[in-house]
Design an enzyme around this catalytic site. Structure first.
Site, short mmCIF file in Angstrom:
data_model
loop_
_atom_site.label_atom_id
_atom_site.label_comp_id
_atom_site.label_asym_id
_atom_site.label_seq_id
_atom_site.Cartn_x
_atom_site.Cartn_y
_atom_site.Cartn_z
N THR A 1 -4.88 -5.15 -2.05
CA THR A 1 -3.84 -4.73 -1.13
C THR A 1 -3.57 -5.81 -0.08
O THR A 1 -4.49 -6.56 0.31
CB THR A 1 -4.25 -3.41 -0.43
OG1 THR A 1 -3.24 -3.05 0.49
CG2 THR A 1 -5.56 -3.50 0.31
N SER B 1 -8.88 0.20 7.69
CA SER B 1 -9.26 1.59 7.36
C SER B 1 -10.41 1.47 6.38
O SER B 1 -10.61 0.40 5.77
CB SER B 1 -8.11 2.37 6.71
OG SER B 1 -7.93 1.96 5.36
N TYR C 1 -10.53 2.74 3.57
CA TYR C 1 -9.89 2.45 2.27
C TYR C 1 -9.61 0.95 2.13
O TYR C 1 -10.02 0.31 1.16
CB TYR C 1 -8.59 3.25 2.09
CG TYR C 1 -7.65 2.52 1.15
CD1 TYR C 1 -7.95 2.43 -0.21
CD2 TYR C 1 -6.54 1.82 1.62
CE1 TYR C 1 -7.14 1.69 -1.08
CE2 TYR C 1 -5.73 1.09 0.77
CZ TYR C 1 -6.04 1.03 -0.58
OH TYR C 1 -5.26 0.29 -1.42
N HIS C 2 -8.88 0.39 3.11
CA HIS C 2 -8.52 -1.03 2.99
C HIS C 2 -9.78 -1.89 2.90
O HIS C 2 -9.82 -2.89 2.18
CB HIS C 2 -7.64 -1.46 4.17
CG HIS C 2 -6.22 -0.94 4.10
ND1 HIS C 2 -5.80 0.18 4.79
CD2 HIS C 2 -5.13 -1.36 3.41
CE1 HIS C 2 -4.51 0.40 4.53
NE2 HIS C 2 -4.08 -0.52 3.70
N LYS D 1 -11.25 -2.40 -0.54
CA LYS D 1 -10.59 -3.44 -1.34
C LYS D 1 -11.17 -4.82 -1.01
O LYS D 1 -11.25 -5.69 -1.87
CB LYS D 1 -9.09 -3.45 -1.05
CG LYS D 1 -8.36 -2.19 -1.46
CD LYS D 1 -8.17 -2.15 -2.95
CE LYS D 1 -7.25 -1.02 -3.36
NZ LYS D 1 -7.12 -0.88 -4.81
P1 NAD Z 1 -2.71 7.01 -7.34
O1 NAD Z 1 -3.69 7.74 -6.50
O2 NAD Z 1 -1.39 7.63 -7.61
O3 NAD Z 1 -3.40 6.64 -8.74
C1 NAD Z 1 -4.75 6.27 -8.86
C2 NAD Z 1 -5.26 6.87 -10.16
O4 NAD Z 1 -6.62 6.48 -10.35
C3 NAD Z 1 -5.23 8.40 -10.16
O5 NAD Z 1 -4.58 8.89 -11.31
C4 NAD Z 1 -6.71 8.79 -10.12
O6 NAD Z 1 -6.97 10.00 -10.79
C5 NAD Z 1 -7.38 7.59 -10.78
N1 NAD Z 1 -8.78 7.36 -10.37
C6 NAD Z 1 -9.28 7.28 -9.11
N2 NAD Z 1 -10.61 7.11 -9.14
C7 NAD Z 1 -10.98 7.06 -10.45
C8 NAD Z 1 -12.23 6.92 -11.12
N3 NAD Z 1 -13.36 6.79 -10.44
N4 NAD Z 1 -12.24 6.92 -12.48
C9 NAD Z 1 -11.08 7.07 -13.18
N5 NAD Z 1 -9.87 7.21 -12.59
C10 NAD Z 1 -9.81 7.21 -11.23
O7 NAD Z 1 -2.52 5.58 -6.64
P2 NAD Z 1 -1.35 4.50 -6.85
O8 NAD Z 1 -0.40 4.64 -5.73
O9 NAD Z 1 -0.86 4.52 -8.23
O10 NAD Z 1 -2.18 3.17 -6.60
C11 NAD Z 1 -2.81 2.52 -7.70
C12 NAD Z 1 -3.56 1.29 -7.20
O11 NAD Z 1 -2.66 0.39 -6.58
C13 NAD Z 1 -4.64 1.60 -6.18
O12 NAD Z 1 -5.77 0.80 -6.43
C14 NAD Z 1 -4.00 1.24 -4.87
O13 NAD Z 1 -4.97 0.85 -3.94
C15 NAD Z 1 -3.09 0.10 -5.26
N6 NAD Z 1 -1.93 0.00 -4.36
C16 NAD Z 1 -1.04 1.05 -4.24
C17 NAD Z 1 0.05 0.92 -3.37
C18 NAD Z 1 1.06 2.02 -3.15
O14 NAD Z 1 1.92 1.87 -2.28
N7 NAD Z 1 1.03 3.12 -3.89
C19 NAD Z 1 0.23 -0.29 -2.67
C20 NAD Z 1 -0.70 -1.32 -2.83
C21 NAD Z 1 -1.78 -1.17 -3.68
N1 USQ Z 2 3.88 4.56 9.05
C1 USQ Z 2 4.75 5.12 9.95
N2 USQ Z 2 5.20 6.38 9.70
C2 USQ Z 2 4.85 7.09 8.58
C3 USQ Z 2 3.97 6.49 7.66
C4 USQ Z 2 3.50 5.22 7.93
O1 USQ Z 2 5.11 4.51 10.97
O2 USQ Z 2 5.30 8.23 8.43
C5 USQ Z 2 3.37 3.18 9.29
C6 USQ Z 2 1.85 3.07 9.36
O3 USQ Z 2 1.38 3.29 10.66
C7 USQ Z 2 1.61 1.66 8.84
C8 USQ Z 2 2.76 1.42 7.87
O4 USQ Z 2 3.75 2.40 8.17
O5 USQ Z 2 1.74 0.74 9.89
C9 USQ Z 2 2.37 1.53 6.41
O6 USQ Z 2 1.75 2.79 6.18
P1 USQ Z 2 1.79 3.47 4.73
O7 USQ Z 2 1.17 4.83 4.85
O8 USQ Z 2 3.14 3.37 4.16
O9 USQ Z 2 0.88 2.47 3.90
P2 USQ Z 2 -0.68 2.15 3.98
O10 USQ Z 2 -1.47 3.15 4.68
O11 USQ Z 2 -0.81 0.73 4.44
O12 USQ Z 2 -1.11 2.25 2.45
C10 USQ Z 2 -0.22 2.06 1.35
C11 USQ Z 2 -0.92 2.59 0.11
C12 USQ Z 2 -2.18 1.77 -0.14
C13 USQ Z 2 -1.82 0.29 -0.20
C14 USQ Z 2 -1.07 -0.16 1.03
C15 USQ Z 2 -0.52 -1.56 0.90
O13 USQ Z 2 -1.26 3.97 0.27
O14 USQ Z 2 -2.79 2.19 -1.35
O15 USQ Z 2 -2.99 -0.46 -0.34
O16 USQ Z 2 0.08 0.69 1.20
S1 USQ Z 2 -0.62 -2.47 2.42
O17 USQ Z 2 -0.01 -1.70 3.48
O18 USQ Z 2 0.04 -3.71 2.21
O19 USQ Z 2 -2.04 -2.66 2.70
#
Ligand code: NAD
Ligand code: USQ
Length: 402
Positions: free
Chosen positions: A155, A190, A192-193, A196
């Site tokens: 991320t 966070s 979560y972050h 990664k």
């Molecule tokens: P998502 O939650 O929709 O999908 C993740 C999938 O992984 C789910 O289907 C879940 O069931 C599966 N999973 C989780 N833990 C598992 C485990 N232990 N074994 C098997 N399956 C498992 O998430 P997404 O939005 O599709 O994101 C996918 C990836 O991309 C993540 O790693 C996320 O961090 C990354 N990412 C997402 C975004 C975004 O904006 N959605 C942005 C940047 C990075």
């Molecule tokens: N934000 C708002 N209002 C909202 C939602 C979010 O102002 O209603 C702000 C947040 O405070 C933050 C930014 O928008 O500053 C992004 O938040 P987000 O919820 O859209 O994204 P984030 O929490 O960063 O996480 C998402 C995905 C995660 C991925 C990440 C990419 O859930 O899996 O890793 O985006 S990144 O942001 O580049 O790290």
């Protein structure tokens, strides 16, 4: 690029871990459509989180089995399915031995920052699930398929918001007269972050120690819903999260505009993030697979196409809403997160473009179609799920049910 035995490396069989999720589902179909053999590995835990927290996707989503059946009947292409948890090594070993992937795309993590900040148990779950899952994948590659290329979703949030330009993975530093190229500093904000960041370190180490080939895709925030493949049939429809835990900024704003909820800009709204269309997510992963890293190489790509301030996204959605006759208001919500609300942000993203990425920039027509899409499903929106309820400052040890 060659195999360890000197043969040209041509990936054909791709395992998509997390292939039932938002990015993974779109990617699995895209790769299948492009002629790769695809297997999905997923424990379906994301669907369970929805049940546990009382959330739901804006769009109705079919079971993974029905989705795959529909794909097969439309295209004649089979996608194999392995339902299980990659944190269980026995399960993962079985899938590796049975499927023998040339590339593993790893999306299978708990990916919500707010989820990881609900309470201690969710913080621990997130790091355990993500770090152990990735470690298991690394061990499986070493043990059963050492040529396999790991394409891992990282991320952009790993870097935080430093007051200097963000490079792609590495920075060259001169210190006390000596120069080295080092991993770019990580300042995640966070649990979560941070998971990664821990993953990146484990992957980098195993590339060095075992000669694993890996690409870390530091992806920005994804928006959008339709891809060529998911749009083929309603049973292939992707999930679309709008709630305060799993919904991401632009997707949430479109749903908020559709139901007449004020747009929820957190704090000053000057937070700048990197963004991309889900149609580019699938393109970037395909490019990474088709151009594998070399054995022992830990490659890092910044996977995004544009940067926006949160307040800019709110104005874009407001303008687009007006065109559709929606009255869109914005409120400033006290920021539930601990993050800079005004800061410098300038990230490099040339490596995927050099490999041939043709970006879909955020356009009026995409915003219009996303808004129309949200309006189409607006009766499914539970407006109680829109305002944030998880606070970075108040995270405690007691298990919260939310
Ligand atoms: P998502 O939650 O929709 O999908 C993740 C999938 O992984 C789910 O289907 C879940 O069931 C599966 N999973 C989780 N833990 C598992 C485990 N232990 N074994 C098997 N399956 C498992 O998430 P997404 O939005 O599709 O994101 C996918 C990836 O991309 C993540 O790693 C996320 O961090 C990354 N990412 C997402 C975004 C975004 O904006 N959605 C942005 C940047 C990075
Ligand atoms: N934000 C708002 N209002 C909202 C939602 C979010 O102002 O209603 C702000 C947040 O405070 C933050 C930014 O928008 O500053 C992004 O938040 P987000 O919820 O859209 O994204 P984030 O929490 O960063 O996480 C998402 C995905 C995660 C991925 C990440 C990419 O859930 O899996 O890793 O985006 S990144 O942001 O580049 O790290």
């Amino acid at each position: 690029v060659q195999t360890n035995s000197g043969e040209p490396f041509k990936p054909k069989r791709v395992m998509v871990i997390g292939g039932d999720g938002y990015c993974g589902w779109a990617t699995a179909l895209h790769l299948s459509n492009k002629g790769y053999d695809v297997a999905i590995v997923d424990n379906l835990v994301r669907r369970l989180f929805d049940h546990q927290l009382g959330l739901d996707s804006l769009t109705p989503i079919s079971s993974i089995q029905d989705r795959l059946q529909c794909w097969k009947s439309l295209t004649g292409k089979s996608i194999e399915l392995y339902v299980g948890d990659i944190c269980e090594f026995e399960f993962l070993s079985e899938t590796f031995r049975s499927y023998e992937p040339d590339a593993v795309v790893h999306f299978g993590e708990q990916r919500s920052a707010p989820y990881s900040m609900i309470d201690r148990s969710r913080a621990v779950y997130t790091q355990q699930n993500n770090v152990v899952g990735t470690l298991n994948v690394l061990f499986a590659i070493k043990e059963y398929k050492e040529d396999c290329h790991l394409v891992k979703l990282g991320t952009m949030g790993e870097y935080g918001t430093p007051n200097i330009d963000i490079e792609e993975g590495y920075i060259t530093i001169t210190h006390n007269g000596r120069t080295d190229t080092l991993p770019y500093p990580k300042q995640a904000s966070s649990f979560y972050h941070l998971s990664k960041v821990h993953d990146s370190h484990n992957i980098a180490f195993t590339c060095k120690a075992w000669g694993i080939r890996a690409t870390d895709l530091n992806q920005g925030v994804v928006y959008g819903v339709k891809t060529d493949e998911t749009a083929m049939h309603e049973e292939l429809c992707n999930r679309f999260d709008y709630d305060a835990i799993f919904g991401t900024a632009l997707n949430r704003f479109c749903v908020q505009a559709a139901v007449g909820h004020p747009l929820t800009v957190y704090g000053k709204g000057g937070q700048t993030r990197a963004f991309l269309d889900i149609r580019d997510t699938v393109q970037c992963v395909e490019l990474a697979i088709a151009n594998p890293a070399n054995p022992g190489e830990f490659r890092v790509f910044n996977q995004f196409t544009e940067q926006f301030k949160v307040s800019e996204l709110a104005s874009i959605v407001t303008k687009a809403g007006e065109k559709l006759g929606l009255d869109v208001k914005t409120i400033s919500v006290p920021n539930p997160r601990v993050e800079l609300e005004e800061h410098y942000y300038n990230c490099k993203n040339t490596k995927l473009v050099d490999l041939g990425l043709r970006p879909h920039f955020l356009s009026d027509s995409l915003i219009d179609s996303l808004l129309n899409f949200a309006v189409q499903y607006k009766d499914r929106v539970d407006t109680k799920q829109i305002m944030p309820g998880v606070s970075w400052r108040k995270v405690g040890v007691k298990t919260k049910t939310i």
